[in-house]
Design a protein around this motif. Structure first.
Motif, PDB file in Angstrom:
ATOM      1  N   LYS A   2      61.812  -6.911  57.964  1.00  0.00           N
ATOM      2  CA  LYS A   2      62.007  -5.788  57.051  1.00  0.00           C
ATOM      3  C   LYS A   2      60.818  -5.708  56.114  1.00  0.00           C
ATOM      4  O   LYS A   2      60.375  -6.696  55.555  1.00  0.00           O
ATOM      5  CB  LYS A   2      63.284  -5.978  56.232  1.00  0.00           C
ATOM      6  CG  LYS A   2      64.543  -6.057  57.092  1.00  0.00           C
ATOM      7  CD  LYS A   2      64.829  -4.769  57.797  1.00  0.00           C
ATOM      8  CE  LYS A   2      66.141  -4.825  58.544  1.00  0.00           C
ATOM      9  NZ  LYS A   2      66.391  -3.652  59.331  1.00  0.00           N
ATOM     10  N   ASN A   3      60.346  -4.498  55.917  1.00  0.00           N
ATOM     11  CA  ASN A   3      59.146  -4.338  55.098  1.00  0.00           C
ATOM     12  C   ASN A   3      59.516  -3.788  53.736  1.00  0.00           C
ATOM     13  O   ASN A   3      59.340  -2.630  53.450  1.00  0.00           O
ATOM     14  CB  ASN A   3      58.160  -3.407  55.801  1.00  0.00           C
ATOM     15  CG  ASN A   3      56.872  -3.300  55.038  1.00  0.00           C
ATOM     16  OD1 ASN A   3      56.529  -4.204  54.291  1.00  0.00           O
ATOM     17  ND2 ASN A   3      56.167  -2.211  55.207  1.00  0.00           N
ATOM     18  N   ALA A   4      60.089  -4.642  52.890  1.00  0.00           N
ATOM     19  CA  ALA A   4      60.407  -4.265  51.517  1.00  0.00           C
ATOM     20  C   ALA A   4      59.562  -5.120  50.594  1.00  0.00           C
ATOM     21  O   ALA A   4      59.116  -6.201  50.959  1.00  0.00           O
ATOM     22  CB  ALA A   4      61.896  -4.463  51.236  1.00  0.00           C
ATOM     23  N   ARG A 149      74.252  -4.441  42.897  1.00  0.00           N
ATOM     24  CA  ARG A 149      74.400  -3.110  43.512  1.00  0.00           C
ATOM     25  C   ARG A 149      73.193  -2.768  44.372  1.00  0.00           C
ATOM     26  O   ARG A 149      73.337  -2.294  45.507  1.00  0.00           O
ATOM     27  CB  ARG A 149      74.573  -2.065  42.417  1.00  0.00           C
ATOM     28  CG  ARG A 149      74.731  -0.624  42.923  1.00  0.00           C
ATOM     29  CD  ARG A 149      74.848   0.332  41.754  1.00  0.00           C
ATOM     30  NE  ARG A 149      73.615   0.380  40.966  1.00  0.00           N
ATOM     31  CZ  ARG A 149      73.554   0.687  39.676  1.00  0.00           C
ATOM     32  NH1 ARG A 149      74.664   0.968  39.006  1.00  0.00           N
ATOM     33  NH2 ARG A 149      72.405   0.714  39.031  1.00  0.00           N
ATOM     34  N   ASP A 150      71.992  -3.030  43.870  1.00  0.00           N
ATOM     35  CA  ASP A 150      70.781  -2.736  44.639  1.00  0.00           C
ATOM     36  C   ASP A 150      70.659  -3.648  45.854  1.00  0.00           C
ATOM     37  O   ASP A 150      70.166  -3.229  46.907  1.00  0.00           O
ATOM     38  CB  ASP A 150      69.544  -2.878  43.760  1.00  0.00           C
ATOM     39  CG  ASP A 150      69.449  -1.779  42.708  1.00  0.00           C
ATOM     40  OD1 ASP A 150      70.089  -0.726  42.881  1.00  0.00           O
ATOM     41  OD2 ASP A 150      68.739  -1.989  41.701  1.00  0.00           O
ATOM     42  N   ASP A 157      68.605   0.943  52.639  1.00  0.00           N
ATOM     43  CA  ASP A 157      67.352   1.480  52.114  1.00  0.00           C
ATOM     44  C   ASP A 157      66.161   1.017  52.955  1.00  0.00           C
ATOM     45  O   ASP A 157      65.292   1.813  53.314  1.00  0.00           O
ATOM     46  CB  ASP A 157      67.147   1.039  50.659  1.00  0.00           C
ATOM     47  CG  ASP A 157      67.921   1.895  49.665  1.00  0.00           C
ATOM     48  OD1 ASP A 157      68.079   3.096  49.925  1.00  0.00           O
ATOM     49  OD2 ASP A 157      68.348   1.353  48.634  1.00  0.00           O
ATOM     50  N   ALA A 158      66.115  -0.278  53.269  1.00  0.00           N
ATOM     51  CA  ALA A 158      64.984  -0.820  54.024  1.00  0.00           C
ATOM     52  C   ALA A 158      64.910  -0.223  55.424  1.00  0.00           C
ATOM     53  O   ALA A 158      63.828   0.115  55.911  1.00  0.00           O
ATOM     54  CB  ALA A 158      65.091  -2.342  54.101  1.00  0.00           C
ATOM     55  N   SER A 159      66.063  -0.061  56.067  1.00  0.00           N
ATOM     56  CA  SER A 159      66.074   0.499  57.417  1.00  0.00           C
ATOM     57  C   SER A 159      65.680   1.967  57.421  1.00  0.00           C
ATOM     58  O   SER A 159      64.926   2.420  58.289  1.00  0.00           O
ATOM     59  CB  SER A 159      67.462   0.333  58.041  1.00  0.00           C
ATOM     60  OG  SER A 159      67.788  -1.034  58.196  1.00  0.00           O
TER      61      SER A 159
END
Length: 253
Positions: A2-4, A149-150, A157-159
């Motif tokens: 995952k690119n976060a 929550r985040d 969000d990442a996907s």
């Protein structure tokens, strides 16, 4: 992968911290994870970002930033729609259309020149608008500062923001190494944009963790509430840091 962003993507932003007294019952764990992420950045990601800047000229890096930013606009549009902001959602959708066509696949930001501003929305903000409480502060390995929550919204969000990371028969990038390559370039590009800002953090406080935590909470509340931050979130004394020095984070930004 995952690119976060890692922890540094948040902590190396502009200075100035304010917010309500933080809910941080996991502070001992959070401090340890914060230190781990910082060491990983110094050992791996920061040097790689410096090498990226050295070999990639500024115009190329701008094209790369525009490309990845364009891929985020549909997700931003959807979150604006879910938050009850259809005008902003239409703006974001039109940005994607303009930049994907006239902007040569998003390499050029034609939409901004056409006075279509870029917004910054994600599902964590949408949950906040829906009334979900932010919960305690949490530092994740590799992904850095979050609220509970985040953190719950992070997989979605990442996907959504990196569609090439979706598993098998991916409609965007079929080659596995191609997916890894795109993720790596996105991470390096994000980190490179923050090079040189470490001084803000180093000089701004004797307690990097507390500074990063308070800033993260402030900017997330500001985004969820579209800048309409209640008075109880505007000022607080963050008490003494590990050195015994009192830091008061003042007022609105």
């Amino acid at each position: 992968m995952k690119n976060a962003p890692l922890v540094f993507v948040t902590v190396l932003l502009a200075a100035g911290c304010a917010g309500a007294p933080p809910d941080d019952p996991l502070e001992p764990y959070n401090r340890s994870m914060f230190s781990f992420n910082e060491k990983l950045d110094n050992a791996v990601t920061k040097p790689a970002a410096k090498a990226y800047v050295a070999v990639a000229p500024s115009p190329l890096r701008t094209y790369v930033s525009n490309f990845f930013g364009n891929l985020q606009d549909p997700w931003i549009a959807l979150n604006n729609l879910l938050q009850g902001k259809p005008a902003n959602a239409l703006n974001d959708f039109m940005r994607f259309v303009f930049n994907s066509t006239l902007g040569i696949g998003g390499l050029l930001d034609i939409a901004s020149e056409a006075k279509l501003p870029k917004h910054d929305e994600d599902f964590g903000q949408t949950l906040g608008v829906w009334g979900v409480k932010e919960g305690p502060f949490l530092v994740l390995p590799f992904f850095g500062p979050r609220t509970l929550r985040d953190a719950a919204a992070l997989p979605l969000d990442a996907s959504a923001e990196t569609p090439w990371t979706l598993p098998y028969r991916n409609p965007v990038v079929h080659d596995e190494w191609g997916r890894y390559g795109l993720s790596g370039v996105k991470l390096l590009n994000e980190r490179a944009r923050l090079l040189g800002l470490e001084r803000t953090l180093d000089e701004g406080t004797l307690d990097k963790y507390r500074y990063a935590r308070d800033f993260y909470l402030q900017q997330r509340r500001f985004k969820v509430l579209d800048g309409n931050v209640p008075v109880e979130y505007e000022d607080f004394d963050s008490s003494e840091d590990a050195s015994g020095t009192s830091h008061e984070f003042g007022g609105k930004q």
